[in-house]
Design a protein around this motif. Structure first.
Motif, PDB file in Angstrom:
ATOM      1  N   PHE A  94       0.814  -1.217   0.000  1.00 49.78           N
ATOM      2  CA  PHE A  94       0.000   0.000   0.000  1.00 49.78           C
ATOM      3  C   PHE A  94       0.849   1.269   0.000  1.00 49.78           C
ATOM      4  N   ILE A  95       2.019   1.195   0.613  1.00 49.70           N
ATOM      5  CA  ILE A  95       2.913   2.357   0.646  1.00 49.70           C
ATOM      6  C   ILE A  95       3.847   2.235  -0.554  1.00 49.70           C
ATOM      7  N   ASN A  96       3.500   2.918  -1.610  1.00 49.46           N
ATOM      8  CA  ASN A  96       4.268   2.828  -2.839  1.00 49.46           C
ATOM      9  C   ASN A  96       4.334   4.226  -3.452  1.00 49.46           C
ATOM     10  N   ILE A  97       5.520   4.814  -3.419  1.00 52.68           N
ATOM     11  CA  ILE A  97       5.712   6.166  -3.940  1.00 52.68           C
ATOM     12  C   ILE A  97       6.581   6.061  -5.187  1.00 52.68           C
ATOM     13  N   ALA A  98       5.972   6.182  -6.342  1.00 51.50           N
ATOM     14  CA  ALA A  98       6.690   6.120  -7.627  1.00 51.50           C
ATOM     15  C   ALA A  98       7.539   4.857  -7.742  1.00 51.50           C
ATOM     16  N   GLY A  99       6.978   3.733  -7.329  1.00 53.54           N
ATOM     17  CA  GLY A  99       7.688   2.465  -7.428  1.00 53.54           C
ATOM     18  C   GLY A  99       8.588   2.171  -6.247  1.00 53.54           C
ATOM     19  N   MET A 100       8.734   3.132  -5.345  1.00 52.90           N
ATOM     20  CA  MET A 100       9.579   2.942  -4.174  1.00 52.90           C
ATOM     21  C   MET A 100       8.700   2.677  -2.962  1.00 52.90           C
ATOM     22  N   LYS A 101       9.073   1.687  -2.190  1.00 54.33           N
ATOM     23  CA  LYS A 101       8.343   1.385  -0.971  1.00 54.33           C
ATOM     24  C   LYS A 101       9.337   0.921   0.077  1.00 54.33           C
ATOM     25  N   PRO A 102       9.004   1.120   1.335  1.00 60.35           N
ATOM     26  CA  PRO A 102       9.942   0.691   2.371  1.00 60.35           C
ATOM     27  C   PRO A 102      10.058  -0.832   2.391  1.00 60.35           C
ATOM     28  N   THR A 113      21.128   3.216   8.615  1.00 62.62           N
ATOM     29  CA  THR A 113      20.064   2.457   7.952  1.00 62.62           C
ATOM     30  C   THR A 113      20.053   2.744   6.455  1.00 62.62           C
ATOM     31  N   PHE A 114      20.207   4.013   6.095  1.00 59.48           N
ATOM     32  CA  PHE A 114      20.247   4.378   4.677  1.00 59.48           C
ATOM     33  C   PHE A 114      21.392   3.643   3.971  1.00 59.48           C
ATOM     34  N   ILE A 115      22.581   3.705   4.536  1.00 58.74           N
ATOM     35  CA  ILE A 115      23.756   3.069   3.916  1.00 58.74           C
ATOM     36  C   ILE A 115      23.575   1.556   3.862  1.00 58.74           C
ATOM     37  N   SER A 116      23.092   0.958   4.946  1.00 62.20           N
ATOM     38  CA  SER A 116      22.903  -0.498   4.978  1.00 62.20           C
ATOM     39  C   SER A 116      21.855  -0.958   3.965  1.00 62.20           C
ATOM     40  N   THR A 117      20.801  -0.165   3.797  1.00 64.48           N
ATOM     41  CA  THR A 117      19.774  -0.502   2.809  1.00 64.48           C
ATOM     42  C   THR A 117      20.325  -0.381   1.398  1.00 64.48           C
ATOM     43  N   VAL A 118      21.142   0.631   1.153  1.00 63.38           N
ATOM     44  CA  VAL A 118      21.778   0.780  -0.167  1.00 63.38           C
ATOM     45  C   VAL A 118      22.708  -0.409  -0.437  1.00 63.38           C
ATOM     46  N   ILE A 119      23.465  -0.822   0.564  1.00 65.41           N
ATOM     47  CA  ILE A 119      24.359  -1.990   0.405  1.00 65.41           C
ATOM     48  C   ILE A 119      23.531  -3.237   0.115  1.00 65.41           C
ATOM     49  N   SER A 120      22.482  -3.463   0.905  1.00 69.23           N
ATOM     50  CA  SER A 120      21.644  -4.645   0.723  1.00 69.23           C
ATOM     51  C   SER A 120      20.931  -4.623  -0.627  1.00 69.23           C
ATOM     52  N   ALA A 176      20.225  -1.745 -17.869  1.00 71.26           N
ATOM     53  CA  ALA A 176      18.915  -1.865 -17.228  1.00 71.26           C
ATOM     54  C   ALA A 176      19.035  -1.791 -15.710  1.00 71.26           C
ATOM     55  N   MET A 177      20.215  -2.141 -15.202  1.00 65.95           N
ATOM     56  CA  MET A 177      20.438  -2.090 -13.763  1.00 65.95           C
ATOM     57  C   MET A 177      20.340  -0.654 -13.247  1.00 65.95           C
ATOM     58  N   ALA A 178      20.680   0.310 -14.065  1.00 66.56           N
ATOM     59  CA  ALA A 178      20.623   1.719 -13.663  1.00 66.56           C
ATOM     60  C   ALA A 178      19.199   2.149 -13.303  1.00 66.56           C
ATOM     61  N   ALA A 179      18.211   1.481 -13.869  1.00 70.99           N
ATOM     62  CA  ALA A 179      16.819   1.813 -13.558  1.00 70.99           C
ATOM     63  C   ALA A 179      16.482   1.485 -12.103  1.00 70.99           C
ATOM     64  N   TYR A 180      17.232   0.574 -11.504  1.00 71.80           N
ATOM     65  CA  TYR A 180      16.976   0.184 -10.128  1.00 71.80           C
ATOM     66  C   TYR A 180      17.597   1.131  -9.114  1.00 71.80           C
ATOM     67  N   VAL A 181      18.530   1.967  -9.531  1.00 71.24           N
ATOM     68  CA  VAL A 181      19.216   2.875  -8.609  1.00 71.24           C
ATOM     69  C   VAL A 181      18.230   3.779  -7.871  1.00 71.24           C
ATOM     70  N   PRO A 182      17.297   4.464  -8.563  1.00 71.94           N
ATOM     71  CA  PRO A 182      16.357   5.312  -7.814  1.00 71.94           C
ATOM     72  C   PRO A 182      15.456   4.514  -6.866  1.00 71.94           C
ATOM     73  N   ILE A 183      15.129   3.292  -7.243  1.00 77.65           N
ATOM     74  CA  ILE A 183      14.285   2.463  -6.383  1.00 77.65           C
ATOM     75  C   ILE A 183      15.036   2.097  -5.108  1.00 77.65           C
ATOM     76  N   VAL A 184      16.300   1.713  -5.242  1.00 80.69           N
ATOM     77  CA  VAL A 184      17.118   1.373  -4.073  1.00 80.69           C
ATOM     78  C   VAL A 184      17.307   2.602  -3.189  1.00 80.69           C
ATOM     79  N   LEU A 185      17.602   3.743  -3.782  1.00 85.57           N
ATOM     80  CA  LEU A 185      17.797   4.969  -3.000  1.00 85.57           C
ATOM     81  C   LEU A 185      16.495   5.418  -2.324  1.00 85.57           C
ATOM     82  N   GLY A 186      15.375   5.278  -3.020  1.00 84.68           N
ATOM     83  CA  GLY A 186      14.075   5.623  -2.424  1.00 84.68           C
ATOM     84  C   GLY A 186      13.728   4.709  -1.258  1.00 84.68           C
ATOM     85  N   THR A 187      13.971   3.424  -1.432  1.00 88.11           N
ATOM     86  CA  THR A 187      13.725   2.460  -0.361  1.00 88.11           C
ATOM     87  C   THR A 187      14.619   2.777   0.837  1.00 88.11           C
TER      88      THR A 187
END
Length: 188
Positions: free
Chosen positions: A39-47, A122-129, A147-158
């Motif tokens: 339910f929490i989905n902001i432009a494809g990014m969710k926690p 938490t931000f750094i650990s989530t980016v690493i994970s 195509a992997m570059a498309a995932y960068v904003p999703i990882v950073l948003g998460t």
């Protein structure tokens, strides 16, 4: 009061309280990821509540590295119940928890700095994970690296959403964990 402080400083192993907190927060992360995460989905990014909760565990307990590794492996096992590529979460969550365990060793001078350190870690650990998961995913499916570059904003948003969750939960959970455990009240 001094007796309790001295006992906490002499703590060498894992206590029942630590195991209970770990179990409750990892279970809460799994339930939240399953029911609320969609339910929490902001432009494809969710926690990613599982990552946020294992970061919270490590922030609250400040365990030795081996315990952080175990928490990461448990989180990886929990993630096997969610759709995705099997077994990749073991490596990514292990790396994230290990990173969190190392970052949380940085001393903070006051409560505000503790919250900032928890959020940034938490931000750094989530980016690493998330970054490791993405790289491993693209290696396994042998996809175009572009195509992997498309995932960068999703990882950073998460990572941003996870950092906000941990920052908001830090103070109330730290207050709750500092209260004496039920068994500890009966010892005095």
């Amino acid at each position: 009061m001094e007796k309790r402080v001295i006992q906490q400083e002499e703590k060498k192993g894992v206590e029942l309280r630590d195991l209970l907190l770990t179990a409750v927060l990892l279970a809460a992360g799994a339930v939240l990821k399953f029911f609320v995460g969609t339910f929490i989905n902001i432009a494809g990014m969710k926690p990613n509540f599982v990552i946020a909760m294992y970061c919270m565990i490590i922030v609250l307990l400040r365990p030795k590295i081996w315990y952080s590794i175990i928490v990461g492996l448990l989180a990886g096992a929990i993630c096997q119940f969610f759709p995705g590529t099997p077994y990749l979460n073991f490596a990514s969550e292990l790396a994230g928890a290990l990173c969190m365990g190392l970052l949380i060793m940085i001393p903070a001078k006051n409560k505000t700095m503790e919250i900032v350190l928890a959020a940034v870690s938490t931000f750094i650990s989530t980016v690493i994970s998330g970054g490791l998961y993405t790289v491993l995913l693209f290696v396994v499916i042998k996809s175009d690296p572009g195509a992997m570059a498309a995932y960068v904003p999703i990882v950073l948003g998460t990572a941003t959403l996870n950092a906000i969750i941990v920052a908001l939960l830090y103070a109330p959970l730290m207050k709750a964990i500092r209260k004496p455990f039920i068994c500890e009240k009966n010892k005095d």
